[in-house]
Design a protein around this motif. Structure first.
Motif, PDB file in Angstrom:
ATOM      1  N   HIS A 129       0.747  -1.248   0.020  1.00 55.54           N
ATOM      2  CA  HIS A 129       0.214   0.000  -0.128  1.00 55.54           C
ATOM      3  C   HIS A 129       1.014   1.278   0.250  1.00 55.54           C
ATOM      4  O   HIS A 129       0.410   2.268  -0.755  1.00 55.54           O
ATOM      5  CB  HIS A 129      -0.897  -0.042   1.263  1.00 55.54           C
ATOM      6  N   LYS A 130       1.883   1.266   0.802  1.00 57.57           N
ATOM      7  CA  LYS A 130       2.807   2.435   1.041  1.00 57.57           C
ATOM      8  C   LYS A 130       3.635   2.558  -0.203  1.00 57.57           C
ATOM      9  O   LYS A 130       3.778   3.828  -0.621  1.00 57.57           O
ATOM     10  CB  LYS A 130       3.606   2.267   2.371  1.00 57.57           C
ATOM     11  N   VAL A 131       4.151   1.643  -0.719  1.00 58.65           N
ATOM     12  CA  VAL A 131       5.006   1.994  -1.862  1.00 58.65           C
ATOM     13  C   VAL A 131       4.163   2.469  -3.110  1.00 58.65           C
ATOM     14  O   VAL A 131       4.475   3.379  -3.972  1.00 58.65           O
ATOM     15  CB  VAL A 131       5.698   0.513  -2.482  1.00 58.65           C
ATOM     16  N   VAL A 132       2.888   1.936  -3.178  1.00 57.41           N
ATOM     17  CA  VAL A 132       1.901   2.360  -4.267  1.00 57.41           C
ATOM     18  C   VAL A 132       1.437   3.632  -4.018  1.00 57.41           C
ATOM     19  O   VAL A 132       1.491   4.709  -5.003  1.00 57.41           O
ATOM     20  CB  VAL A 132       0.581   1.266  -4.423  1.00 57.41           C
ATOM     21  N   ALA A 133       1.436   4.107  -2.731  1.00 62.05           N
ATOM     22  CA  ALA A 133       0.785   5.483  -2.673  1.00 62.05           C
ATOM     23  C   ALA A 133       2.225   6.502  -2.912  1.00 62.05           C
ATOM     24  O   ALA A 133       1.947   7.310  -3.418  1.00 62.05           O
ATOM     25  CB  ALA A 133       0.628   5.707  -1.222  1.00 62.05           C
ATOM     26  N   GLY A 134       3.172   5.913  -2.458  1.00 62.25           N
ATOM     27  CA  GLY A 134       4.554   6.548  -2.999  1.00 62.25           C
ATOM     28  C   GLY A 134       5.012   8.114  -2.818  1.00 62.25           C
ATOM     29  O   GLY A 134       5.773   8.507  -3.131  1.00 62.25           O
ATOM     30  N   ARG A 135       4.256   8.412  -1.823  1.00 63.87           N
ATOM     31  CA  ARG A 135       4.737   9.872  -1.069  1.00 63.87           C
ATOM     32  C   ARG A 135       5.946   9.676  -0.232  1.00 63.87           C
ATOM     33  O   ARG A 135       5.914   8.825   0.355  1.00 63.87           O
ATOM     34  CB  ARG A 135       3.735  10.216  -0.235  1.00 63.87           C
ATOM     35  N   PRO A 136       6.610  10.743  -0.110  1.00 66.45           N
ATOM     36  CA  PRO A 136       7.710  10.708   0.841  1.00 66.45           C
ATOM     37  C   PRO A 136       7.658   9.818   2.103  1.00 66.45           C
ATOM     38  O   PRO A 136       8.230   9.139   2.664  1.00 66.45           O
ATOM     39  CB  PRO A 136       8.377  11.908   0.873  1.00 66.45           C
ATOM     40  N   ARG A 137       6.421  10.238   2.907  1.00 69.07           N
ATOM     41  CA  ARG A 137       6.127   9.793   3.992  1.00 69.07           C
ATOM     42  C   ARG A 137       5.846   8.517   4.155  1.00 69.07           C
ATOM     43  O   ARG A 137       6.301   7.609   4.995  1.00 69.07           O
ATOM     44  CB  ARG A 137       4.996  10.736   4.726  1.00 69.07           C
ATOM     45  N   ASP A 138       5.232   7.994   2.857  1.00 69.40           N
ATOM     46  CA  ASP A 138       4.855   6.427   2.693  1.00 69.40           C
ATOM     47  C   ASP A 138       5.913   5.617   2.552  1.00 69.40           C
ATOM     48  O   ASP A 138       6.288   4.359   3.082  1.00 69.40           O
ATOM     49  CB  ASP A 138       4.013   6.249   1.642  1.00 69.40           C
ATOM     50  N   LEU A 139       7.086   6.267   1.973  1.00 68.47           N
ATOM     51  CA  LEU A 139       8.409   5.551   1.739  1.00 68.47           C
ATOM     52  C   LEU A 139       9.188   5.632   2.664  1.00 68.47           C
ATOM     53  O   LEU A 139       9.757   4.278   3.273  1.00 68.47           O
ATOM     54  CB  LEU A 139       9.049   6.113   0.448  1.00 68.47           C
ATOM     55  N   GLU A 140       9.199   6.611   3.534  1.00 64.31           N
ATOM     56  CA  GLU A 140       9.934   6.428   4.987  1.00 64.31           C
ATOM     57  C   GLU A 140       9.185   5.266   5.936  1.00 64.31           C
ATOM     58  O   GLU A 140       9.837   4.764   6.682  1.00 64.31           O
ATOM     59  CB  GLU A 140       9.844   7.846   5.607  1.00 64.31           C
TER      60      GLU A 140
END
Length: 192
Positions: A129-140
């Motif tokens: 989910h977080k990789v697909v969202a891809g925002r800097p906060r998600d990748l962190e």
């Protein structure tokens, strides 16, 4: 405050027979580290054809639709945004019937919150989910999850990121592999 609301959500959805899993910031708290969030994101294993049922559940709980929410918005966005007036916290109910979400719902893990066994996305599905969202906060968030969770099934993550990459014509595997290398020192092996 969050635990009480998570308990209410879990008990209400269980009683209604609606499959669900908590995703987003609340799931990150389970697998990663504490961070500020004012909402609870809940993926539902139902489509918008059951919107009326969910609206009755929301009304019975005393939750309110956020201003400007219409049926058209919900059916086009596949999200029913609500607020819990007692706590001021937001709840986003996300409708989903995709093959991926069905598998993710089956893989969900439970964690006790009050008197409820609340279903959270697995660490692998949260990473997806977080990789697909891809925002800097998600990748962190992904980096922290990969550091804190041992035994991540990299093959499962890569399989679904590859599917999303092909379907959406976007790069998802490269960010995951970069984060994997940063946290594990090597790229994920094909077998996980």
């Amino acid at each position: 405050m969050f635990d009480h609301l998570l308990e209410q959500i879990a008990n209400s959805l269980d009683a209604a027979g609606i499959p669900y899993m908590v995703v987003g910031g609340q799931a990150v708290l389970l697998y990663g580290e504490p961070r500020f969030t004012r909402d609870i994101d809940v993926t539902l294993g139902i489509g918008t054809d059951r919107l009326e049922e969910l609206l009755r559940l929301v009304d019975a709980r005393g939750w309110k639709l956020r201003p400007g929410v219409s049926r058209e918005f919900v059916t086009s966005s596949m999200v029913l945004p609500c607020e819990d007036p007692a706590s001021g916290l937001y709840i986003d109910f996300i409708f989903s019937v995709s093959a991926y979400e069905r598998e993710a719902l089956r893989r969900a893990r439970t964690a006790q919150r009050g008197n409820a066994a609340v279903r959270f996305a697995s660490a692998e599905d949260l990473v997806i989910h977080k990789v697909v969202a891809g925002r800097p906060r998600d990748l962190e968030d992904v980096r922290i999850i990969l550091l804190k969770q041992q035994g991540i099934d990299a093959a499962y993550v890569r399989r679904w990121l590859g599917e999303f990459e092909r379907a959406l014509s976007q790069s998802f595997l490269a960010p995951f592999e970069k984060l994997w290398a940063e946290t594990h020192g090597t790229p994920p092996s094909p077998g996980g």
